[in-house]
Every structure is written in C-alpha cells, then in structure tokens.
Design an enzyme around this catalytic site. Structure first.
Site, PDB file in Angstrom:
ATOM      1  N   LYS A   1       0.960  -1.376  -0.037  1.00  0.00           N
ATOM      2  CA  LYS A   1       0.106   0.158   0.073  1.00  0.00           C
ATOM      3  C   LYS A   1       1.065   1.104  -0.057  1.00  0.00           C
ATOM      4  O   LYS A   1       2.079   1.002   0.053  1.00  0.00           O
ATOM      5  CB  LYS A   1      -1.118  -0.003   1.137  1.00  0.00           C
ATOM      6  CG  LYS A   1      -1.995  -1.268   1.284  1.00  0.00           C
ATOM      7  CD  LYS A   1      -2.753  -1.463  -0.065  1.00  0.00           C
ATOM      8  CE  LYS A   1      -3.903  -2.373  -0.081  1.00  0.00           C
ATOM      9  NZ  LYS A   1      -3.571  -3.935   0.342  1.00  0.00           N
TER      10      LYS A   1
HETATM   11  C1  PLP Z   1      -4.959  -4.698   1.054  1.00  0.00           C
HETATM   12  C2  PLP Z   1      -6.747  -4.594   0.652  1.00  0.00           C
HETATM   13  C3  PLP Z   1      -7.158  -5.081   1.913  1.00  0.00           C
HETATM   14  C4  PLP Z   1      -6.733  -5.962   2.907  1.00  0.00           C
HETATM   15  O1  PLP Z   1      -5.932  -5.327   3.679  1.00  0.00           O
HETATM   16  P1  PLP Z   1      -4.649  -6.112   4.586  1.00  0.00           P
HETATM   17  O2  PLP Z   1      -3.861  -5.383   5.381  1.00  0.00           O
HETATM   18  O3  PLP Z   1      -3.908  -7.131   3.563  1.00  0.00           O
HETATM   19  O4  PLP Z   1      -5.444  -7.083   5.404  1.00  0.00           O
HETATM   20  C5  PLP Z   1      -8.734  -5.121   1.640  1.00  0.00           C
HETATM   21  N1  PLP Z   1      -9.120  -4.491   0.896  1.00  0.00           N
HETATM   22  C6  PLP Z   1      -8.450  -4.010  -0.271  1.00  0.00           C
HETATM   23  C7  PLP Z   1      -9.020  -3.416  -1.475  1.00  0.00           C
HETATM   24  C8  PLP Z   1      -7.053  -4.163  -0.228  1.00  0.00           C
HETATM   25  O5  PLP Z   1      -6.433  -3.605  -1.140  1.00  0.00           O
END
Ligand code: PLP
Length: 383
Positions: A190
């Site tokens: 992210k």
């Molecule tokens: C990364 C992501 C998640 C989940 O996040 P985590 O921290 O990996 O549990 C949920 N929804 C979307 C759209 C994501 O890109």
C-alpha cells in the site's frame, strides 16, 4: 536506480516499500526498549492518523482485513444481513462479510473507473441490506456524493474499503475525513506501510472503546480491581514496532503522493508517444481527480493472454501484478451460487487487467522503460 551502463538493468518490481534510516533506527530503539508490543507508539500513530483525518476517532489494527471485520461487527452485521460490494477487489472485501455470517451481494463495476457502478447499487438493495461496502480501487475514489446520498435515502450504513486510498480525496476532501466508517490497510504494497496493519476511522455515533474491545479479547476492564470481558473479541492489536514504521511512513505521505502523481503522468506521456491507447490498451481514467495513484493499471486487448504478457515482461526485467481476479468466480463463492456471466464488466476487466510498476523510488526513466518494454511485447503479439 536502474541506470543502464550497457548492462542489463536491474529487475523492476511492481511495487516496493520505501523505509528510511530514521524509521529503521526508531524500530531498533523500540526493540531495545523493553516494550515492543502495543504501547506509546500505537497511541502516537493513532493520534497522528486522527489529525490526518481531520480529528475523527481512529483506531489501529494489525491488518486492514480485521479492521473491516471489526467495523462490520460494530455495525451489528450478522447472519441474515446483506452487504453490497464490488466483485473486483482483493478477496478480503467479501471474505469479511462471510466472516461475520452475512452475505455479500455483488454489483458490477463501471469499466471506466473499475469501481462499483454506483448507478446500479439501488437495484441490489433488499430488506436485508445493512451496509454498502464500496472499494476505492487503485485509490480512485468511488462517487461518494452519490453513494452517501443513496445510503441516506435508504437508511443504510457505509463502510468504505479505503485500503488502497490513503491520501486520496473526493471533492477536495480527504477520503476518511468525512462519511461513515472508513478502513485503511498498511500492507507493504500500500502507499504507506506498517509492515502489516490497518486503521479504522470511526463515525461520531461509534464508541472507540468498542473497537478496542473487539481488538483485544473483548476486555472491558483489566486493572488491579479485576478484569471483565463482555464480548467475543479477537487479537488484532498493532505492535509498537509496526506503529513506529507506520508513523514514520505517514510523515512521508505527501512526498510519496507527489512522486506517484508525477510517475502516473509520465506513464500517460509515454503511452501517448507509443500510441498504446490506439493499439487497444485501456488506460486508467486520466481525469482521475483525487486518486492517490496506488496502482497504475492497464487493461490489455482481449486477444492477448495476460500470463504471456506478464512472462514476457518478466524476461525483460519488468515485474507486474494482477489486481484482481473477480471474487465471485472463486470456488468458495461459486459454491454459494455465484456463476460466470453474472458481472460481465468485472469478469472482462478482471481477466485482462495488469498492474504496472509504480512506487516512489522509481524515476521517469523507469516509467519510460516499462512503457517501451510493454510496447515491444505487444508488437511481438501483433498488437
Ligand atoms: C490490502 C487490501 C485489503 C486488506 O488489507 P490487509 O492489510 O492486507 O489485510 C482489503 N481490501 C483491499 C481493497 C485491499 O487492497
């Protein structure tokens, strides 16, 4: 970083976290301090996030997935309830709905934005619908004016899966700084990371102490006078080591954001020069106002096999990714009755979407290299 001195340039991954020495030194300090799990740095990270989101209440968790699950629990979503969402997302978005015992109801995407088609949401609402769960794919915000107007009209709550949207804005306002519940992820892919982690921005009618109880075993009170537990909570607290990383990253969000904006514009310039649009490659919307450019994704022409393109790019030193295969076509969801053909836009885009490298440490030459290699790979396939 990929200066070409006649040698093969370094492999370019599709993303890479950017951790500075100050953050690394800060982590070492915590590791030596004697207190390494949730503590003062978690509080400091939550405080900084709250300021970032305009003073709203924020709680941190150890993943963006559990963050959403806890939001659904706080909203009282459970068996018999329906949650409306998009089939084109990371599977966590729908899995959390199943985890609380409710049923995901998918609505097809708008192929231009690749987000849920807000104009089709109303038709999917039933007496059992409790929550709208829009996803800001690649950081491009959904039409939040339309969504919140619909939610108000229908008496529904909203949980924004803003996992990819930290720093994005809608109508000049930061995503998460207004609205209902908003969930963010700090996974290393992210825009900012806490190694693993996430945070939940809470609306005014939500009790932050309830989020804390769901985060840690439902413990209401634990002090010298005794202990009490009043609900089934989990184990979802963020360590201080992770919080220190996240805090250090948050200080650099604007810098990262500016780099991503510039790199995305460099992609558009290179693609225009190589006429990739005219050759059948669908670019993201260029007028993507408010996006944080979490990903730069193209949709390949239908005659190409995406796996072949990815393999050829890899041989040329370019990493790429798939975000995402449509959720309703996974075995778990097919067993619940979802079938191919149900959401044609999501299926077509999901089958051909390709995430190209985009991270702050890249430069314009890297972007040009990706564009030229992609163009060459397409030429080899007659595109
Ligand atoms: C990364 C992501 C998640 C989940 O996040 P985590 O921290 O990996 O549990 C949920 N929804 C979307 C759209 C994501 O890109």
């Amino acid at each position: 970083m990929t200066a070409n001195d006649g040698q093969t340039p370094a492999f370019l991954p599709f993303t890479r976290p950017d951790l500075d020495e100050e953050t690394i030194a800060g982590v070492v300090e915590i590791l030596r301090s004697g207190w390494i799990t949730t503590g003062p740095w978690n509080a400091r990270f939550e405080q900084a996030l709250s300021e970032f989101f305009g003073g709203r209440a924020v709680r941190a968790f150890n993943s963006g997935t559990v963050t959403m699950e806890i939001a659904l629990r706080m909203l009282g979503v459970g068996p018999g309830d329906e949650v409306i969402t998009t089939p084109l997302s990371w599977v966590a978005t729908a899995n959390v709905v199943l985890a609380v015992g409710a049923r995901p109801v998918f609505v097809d995407i708008d192929p231009r934005t690749r987000n849920i088609d807000v104009t089709r949401v109303e038709a999917a609402i039933t007496a059992r619908t409790k929550v709208l769960l829009p996803v800001h794919l690649a950081g491009l915000p959904c039409d939040l004016d339309a969504l919140y107007a619909l939610a108000a009209r229908q008496g529904l709550r909203v949980l924004e899966d803003a996992a990819q949207a930290i720093g994005s804005s809608w109508g000049g306002r930061r995503v998460g700084s207004f609205g209902d519940y908003a969930s963010f992820s700090f996974h290393p892919n992210k825009n900012i990371t806490s190694i693993e982690g996430g945070c939940l921005v809470l609306p005014a009618d939500a009790d932050p102490a309830l989020a804390e109880r769901y985060r840690l075993q439902g413990v209401r009170r634990f002090d010298i006078d005794g202990m009490d537990v009043d609900l089934v909570g989990g184990k979802a607290n963020l360590t201080d080591v992770a919080a220190r990383v996240g805090w250090g990253q948050l200080q650099r969000l604007q810098e990262f954001h500016a780099r991503r904006q510039a790199l995305a514009q460099a992609y558009f310039a290179s693609f225009a020069r190589l006429e990739l649009g005219a050759r059948g490659v669908q670019l993201p919307p260029r007028d993507a106002a408010g996006t944080n450019w979490h990903m730069f994704q193209v949709v390949l022409p239908p005659q190409l096999r995406r796996a072949d393109v990815m393999q050829a790019l890899r041989q040329r030193g370019i990493g790429s990714g798939v975000h995402y295969p449509p959720i309703h076509l996974f075995s778990l969801y097919r067993a619940m009755g979802f079938a191919p053909g149900a959401f044609p836009h999501a299926e077509r885009v999901g089958a051909a979407i390709l995430t190209l490298p985009l991270f702050p440490a890249m430069d314009d030459a890297d972007v040009d290299r990706v564009a030229r290699e992609l163009s060459a790979v397409l030429r080899e396939s007659g595109v």
